[in-house]
Enzyme design. Structure first.
Site, PDB file in Angstrom:
ATOM      1  N   THR A  47       1.627  -4.583   4.206  1.00  0.00           N
ATOM      2  CA  THR A  47       1.502  -4.860   5.645  1.00  0.00           C
ATOM      3  C   THR A  47       0.921  -6.240   5.942  1.00  0.00           C
ATOM      4  OG1 THR A  47      -0.633  -3.748   5.661  1.00  0.00           O
ATOM      5  CG2 THR A  47       1.294  -2.438   6.280  1.00  0.00           C
ATOM      6  N   ASP A  48       0.239  -6.842   4.952  1.00  0.00           N
ATOM      7  CA  ASP A  48      -0.478  -8.096   5.254  1.00  0.00           C
ATOM      8  C   ASP A  48       0.462  -9.194   5.752  1.00  0.00           C
ATOM      9  OD1 ASP A  48      -2.810  -6.874   4.516  1.00  0.00           O
ATOM     10  OD2 ASP A  48      -3.014  -7.901   2.593  1.00  0.00           O
ATOM     11  N   GLU A  55      -3.064 -29.177  28.138  1.00  0.00           N
ATOM     12  CA  GLU A  55      -4.011 -30.281  27.945  1.00  0.00           C
ATOM     13  C   GLU A  55      -3.516 -31.289  26.913  1.00  0.00           C
ATOM     14  OE1 GLU A  55      -8.328 -29.170  27.822  1.00  0.00           O
ATOM     15  OE2 GLU A  55      -7.518 -27.146  28.081  1.00  0.00           O
ATOM     16  N   LYS A  91       0.182  -7.968  12.921  1.00  0.00           N
ATOM     17  CA  LYS A  91      -0.850  -7.054  12.415  1.00  0.00           C
ATOM     18  C   LYS A  91      -2.155  -7.379  13.127  1.00  0.00           C
ATOM     19  CE  LYS A  91      -2.824  -5.167   8.172  1.00  0.00           C
ATOM     20  NZ  LYS A  91      -2.942  -5.219   6.713  1.00  0.00           N
ATOM     21  N   THR A  97       0.818  -1.221   0.000  1.00  0.00           N
ATOM     22  CA  THR A  97       0.000   0.000   0.000  1.00  0.00           C
ATOM     23  C   THR A  97       0.845   1.261   0.000  1.00  0.00           C
ATOM     24  OG1 THR A  97      -1.795  -1.115   1.123  1.00  0.00           O
ATOM     25  CG2 THR A  97      -1.748   1.247   1.356  1.00  0.00           C
ATOM     26  N   SER A 141       1.515  -7.782  -0.659  1.00  0.00           N
ATOM     27  CA  SER A 141       2.223  -8.811   0.115  1.00  0.00           C
ATOM     28  C   SER A 141       1.359 -10.013   0.424  1.00  0.00           C
ATOM     29  CB  SER A 141       2.821  -8.205   1.387  1.00  0.00           C
ATOM     30  OG  SER A 141       1.839  -8.004   2.363  1.00  0.00           O
ATOM     31  N   GLN A 142       0.062  -9.967   0.064  1.00  0.00           N
ATOM     32  CA  GLN A 142      -0.747 -11.186   0.155  1.00  0.00           C
ATOM     33  C   GLN A 142      -0.232 -12.243  -0.834  1.00  0.00           C
ATOM     34  OE1 GLN A 142      -1.681  -8.166  -0.848  1.00  0.00           O
ATOM     35  NE2 GLN A 142      -3.597  -8.157  -2.006  1.00  0.00           N
ATOM     36  N   TYR A 196      -8.283   1.142  -3.895  1.00  0.00           N
ATOM     37  CA  TYR A 196      -6.974   1.460  -4.473  1.00  0.00           C
ATOM     38  C   TYR A 196      -6.308   0.163  -4.910  1.00  0.00           C
ATOM     39  CZ  TYR A 196      -4.751  -0.337  -0.258  1.00  0.00           C
ATOM     40  OH  TYR A 196      -4.331  -1.153   0.749  1.00  0.00           O
TER      41      TYR A 196
END
Ligand SMILES: NC(=O)CC[C@H](N)C(=O)O
Length: 333
Positions: free
Chosen positions: A96-97, A290, A169, A17, A63-64, A30
């Protein structure tokens, strides 16, 4: 530490971004990864007050779409650039992802004590109150600081310096999305000055034993998500596809639905390394709880969230498939 000469910083861009463009200054729509290096640098003339700056595009993606291949390219390029005597630090612009995963991967695979700082933006370059330019400036301030040496890979966003291991994030759109829920930030940047509070204690960069210089791919590790009434299908699909590791994003303290537990125990007995993490966003998946990790051959992720546990398991599998040795990596890094 006093510094006498001007710092030299290399800015490596990957998209996101921070390089995004939209039609409207106030609307939400965008496209990321549109601006080139020169446009990013021209938006922040004050960078030249901070250091001598060079710019270089590594990739241009949202970045995805980050991949192991891009990580390997980045790690190799950063190691090469930092080996140069005429470079003091690196800033990487990134979406940022998946910024936290890239930062963590580099924290373990860059072998230099020079500062490496990732930054990005939550609002595109064309937005009113775009956050990218100040983030880029603050990242350069941090990378140029002698105080930043030997703190591993950092993320600088929203005036805050985070350690690669700690940062995650937390919000889909807010400019304060990056947080370190377990340990807090490493420091802050204000008025062109970075102030640190602490240093990462666990192994990284110079003391990391992971070496990707000769690799062109990484072991395949998948993540499965835990939820009520969940199905063993994803686990079995990964095993069927030959994955070497599975991270379970578990319930609470890394708990696992009984149907999925059976599938993971079978996978573990067949040599697939299983890491028990948590979807809970903070806290440690503790070694006693557990689930009996020793009995099943599972590994506790401790404070690493599922996406970071996946990265460490990939790197661990480049060295060994031994369960105890891999647990030890999770205790060390
Ligand atoms: N804020 C962002 O950077 C998100 C844009 C994009 N999805 C990316 O991660 O690259």
């Amino acid at each position: 530490m006093q510094k006498t000469e001007r710092s030299r910083i290399a800015i490596l861009t990957t998209g996101g971004t921070i390089a995004g463009e939209g039609q409207s200054q106030t609307g939400g729509a965008y496209t990321s990864a549109k601006l080139g290096v020169q446009q990013l640098l021209e938006a922040v003339p004050e960078l030249h007050d901070v250091a001598d700056i060079t710019g270089e595009e590594v990739v241009s993606i949202g970045s995805q779409d980050m991949s192991d291949e891009v990580w390997l390219t980045l790690a190799k390029r950063i190691n090469a650039v930092l080996a140069q005597d005429d470079i003091d630090g690196i800033v990487i612009t990134h979406g940022t992802d998946t910024m936290e995963e890239t930062a963590w991967f580099l924290h373990l695979t860059v072998h230099s004590n020079k500062p490496v700082v990732l930054t990005g933006a939550m609002r595109p370059a064309t937005a009113r109150s775009a956050d990218g330019p100040l983030n880029l400036y603050n990242a350069a301030v941090t990378a140029a600081s002698p105080e930043a040496v030997d703190r591993g890979v950092m993320v600088v966003m929203n005036d805050t310096v985070f350690g690669a291991r700690d940062v995650t994030k937390m919000h889909t759109s807010g400019v304060d999305t990056f947080q370190a829920p377990n340990f807090g930030p490493l420091g802050y940047v204000h008025d062109g000055i970075v102030t640190f509070q602490r240093r990462p204690e666990m192994h990284h960069t110079m003391t990391s034993e992971f070496d990707v210089s000769g690799l062109d791919k990484l072991p395949q590790v998948g993540i499965v998500f835990g939820y009520s009434n969940c199905s063993p299908l994803p686990v079995n699909a990964y095993v069927g596809a030959g994955y070497q590791g599975i991270v379970h994003a578990g319930l609470g303290n890394g708990n696992i639905h009984c149907d999925v537990l059976d599938a993971l125990v079978n996978a573990s007995r067949d040599g697939v390394r299983v890491v028990r993490s948590s979807r809970a966003n903070s806290g440690s998946t503790t070694m006693a709880g557990e689930v009996d990790d020793e009995q099943y051959g599972f590994i506790a992720s401790l404070h690493l969230n599922p996406q970071k546990a996946r990265v460490l398991l990939q790197l661990a599998l480049t060295k060994t498939t031994d369960r105890d040795a891999i647990q030890n990596y999770f205790l060390t890094y």
